[in-house]
Write an enzyme that holds these catalytic residues in place. Structure first.
Site, PDB file in Angstrom:
ATOM      1  N   GLY A  48       0.830  -1.204   0.000  1.00 50.65           N
ATOM      2  CA  GLY A  48       0.000   0.000   0.000  1.00 50.65           C
ATOM      3  C   GLY A  48       0.861   1.249   0.000  1.00 50.65           C
ATOM      4  O   GLY A  48       1.501   1.547  -1.001  1.00 50.65           O
ATOM      5  N   HIS A 301       4.249  -6.407 -11.343  1.00 46.37           N
ATOM      6  CA  HIS A 301       4.397  -6.035  -9.940  1.00 46.37           C
ATOM      7  C   HIS A 301       3.665  -6.964  -8.974  1.00 46.37           C
ATOM      8  O   HIS A 301       4.106  -7.169  -7.850  1.00 46.37           O
ATOM      9  CB  HIS A 301       3.875  -4.605  -9.753  1.00 46.37           C
TER      10      HIS A 301
END
Length: 327
Positions: A48, A301
């Protein structure tokens, strides 16, 4: 080194205990433990900021070898207050990690994290190197100006590769095109009282990241941001941390890598990672003599891409074997 080996996720397991762990300033963290309480302690650090835990994270680890510890960082997942940016800084997260380690009676552990989780793992190791036996990092983000620009700036790598998606991403921000102006515009929306525009901005922020996270993204847009709860904390906290340069000095990680130069680490990075540029992982490996860089082909990713998943499972098992052999 380019990895070509494949591996399977370990079978799904449930935590053997979970609880709310109060820290300071009204924050309380969701904390859970899985696997073997007599095994090697490993702390899973989610990304995050704001992404929270996902159930499959436990499956990266052999549950017989590892005592698996996971928690939702401040404002994320099941932690409270949800989505809060108050008293939510990197320094406070590092103090939370220290408190969790002391609470559980862990002397040394493995730190395992991806993206922002890799950033936090590196910072925690630099902060208290004597408490870390090893690190497994995926999609490392070094929180340098160039890393923020790669992800958010019109002239950054992600925008150059995905100009159509980028054009949609900047719409809620009235067309702001630099990292600074874009983050400030989104921050104003996220902290404002206009709930309609706030939720539209949250969806746009999360959709941008989701669209560029995988090399092969076959899902429709409405499937990419299915969890509104997760999306709220992810967008707000990512924006908050980027606005404040992750609350660290520029180049802090590379400038302090000497403090953990002796700690073994596996650095895993997708060859075509468009969220966190591969140059960061390469620079990290070059500066860190005890690290090994695994560049994963045909991958971006996301930890959920098959070859990234395989590399993470292999790295966790190899780290456990290395620690056992060197005890």
């Amino acid at each position: 080194k380019v990895v070509v080996l494949m591996s399977e996720l370990y079978p799904a397991i449930k935590p053997f205990t979970s609880e709310m762990f109060p820290v300071d300033n009204g924050h309380s963290l969701y904390l859970e433990q899985s696997g073997n309480p007599k095994g090697i302690p490993v702390l899973f650090l989610h990304g995050g900021p704001g992404a929270g835990l996902f159930s499959n994270y436990r499956r990266f680890f052999d549950p017989q070898k590892y005592w698996i510890i996971g928690f939702d960082q401040r404002g994320s997942g099941q932690s409270t207050p949800f989505g809060s940016i108050e008293c939510n800084t990197t320094q406070e997260l590092l103090n939370d990690i220290k408190q969790i380690r002391e609470y559980l009676g862990v002397r040394q552990w493995v730190l395992f994290g991806g993206s922002w989780g890799a950033t936090l793992a590196l910072l925690a190791a630099i902060d208290s190197p004597e408490t870390v036996e090893g690190l497994v990092l995926r999609g490392s983000f070094l929180a340098r100006r160039e890393d923020f620009d790669w992800y958010l700036d019109e002239k950054g790598g992600a925008a150059q590769l995905f100009p159509d998606y980028y054009a949609e991403f900047v719409l809620p921000a009235d067309g702001a095109l630099t990292t600074h102006t874009l983050v400030d515009a989104y921050y104003k929306l996220f902290t404002g009282s206009d709930e309609v525009h706030k939720m539209a901005a949250i969806k746009a922020w999360c959709l941008w990241e989701a669209r560029i996270s995988r090399l092969h993204c076959k899902m429709q847009d409405d499937e990419l941001v299915p969890d509104v709860h997760r999306g709220i904390s992810l967008a707000i906290l990512e924006c908050h941390y980027i606005k404040h340069q992750c609350f660290i000095e520029p180049h802090y990680i590379l400038n302090n890598i000497n403090k953990i130069n002796h700690i073994p680490a596996t650095i895993i990075h997708g060859r075509y990672d468009c969220v966190c540029k591969i140059q960061g992982a390469y620079a990290l490996n070059k500066a860190w003599s005890a690290s090994q860089l695994t560049i994963v082909p045909e991958s971006g990713h996301s930890a959920n891409e098959p070859k990234i998943t395989a590399a993470l499972c292999l790295a966790a098992t190899a780290m456990a074997n290395f620690i056992k052999e060197n005890k």
